[in-house]
Scaffold this motif. Sequence first.
Motif, short mmCIF file in Angstrom:
data_model
loop_
_atom_site.label_atom_id
_atom_site.label_comp_id
_atom_site.label_asym_id
_atom_site.label_seq_id
_atom_site.Cartn_x
_atom_site.Cartn_y
_atom_site.Cartn_z
N TRP A 33 0.81 -1.21 0.00
CA TRP A 33 0.00 0.00 0.00
C TRP A 33 0.85 1.27 0.00
O TRP A 33 0.33 2.36 -0.13
CB TRP A 33 -0.96 -0.03 1.18
N SER A 34 2.15 1.15 0.12
CA SER A 34 3.01 2.34 0.09
C SER A 34 3.45 2.68 -1.33
O SER A 34 3.94 3.78 -1.57
CB SER A 34 4.24 2.13 0.99
N LEU A 39 -1.28 1.47 -5.15
CA LEU A 39 -2.38 2.25 -4.57
C LEU A 39 -3.33 2.73 -5.66
O LEU A 39 -4.55 2.60 -5.53
CB LEU A 39 -1.83 3.43 -3.77
N LYS A 66 -6.20 5.06 3.18
CA LYS A 66 -5.85 5.36 1.80
C LYS A 66 -7.08 5.48 0.90
O LYS A 66 -7.09 6.25 -0.05
CB LYS A 66 -4.94 4.26 1.22
#
Length: 167
Positions: A33-34, A39, A66
């Motif tokens: 997710w980074s 994303l 996010k």
Amino acid sequence: IHAYSFGPTIFGVVVSLLTKLPFISSQRNLHMWSSKRYLWTYKLILRSADCILCNSKAVKNLILGKISYLKKKVKVIYNLVEMPDEDSNIRQQLRDKLKIGNDELVVGTVANFRTVKNPTMFVDIGLEICNLIDGVKFLSIGEGPERKLLESRVSEAGMNQRIQILG
């Protein structure tokens, strides 16, 4: 359709849209997710998911931090198996079979013995703790290419009775 990880999630969404079958995405990795690429893709494809399963609140909170519009879809199912009290006979049988005393603490893991799962970390931590504390046993359940390495580390340390690689 139930998919885990990035590639299968993309494929699962496409198949779900074509077949009109419900789609569940399992998310367990915090590191993916980074990445902006991941994303952006997840923002696009997870809106089509019927449910997003996480194995911890940390993953759920990361996803919702996010992509907040997924709030109603994200659920947590913990990686945990609790034995009911009435199964204490089974518990005792297992302790007897594995030569674990009733007063000993058991630390365990169930995982694939692959580099990505880092099974050596469990063994290395077990070795450190066993050298410091009596009354603790470590059980590692799984199979994979790193099994022989794990068994060798435990054997070389002379900890076969305290750290068991059960397969």
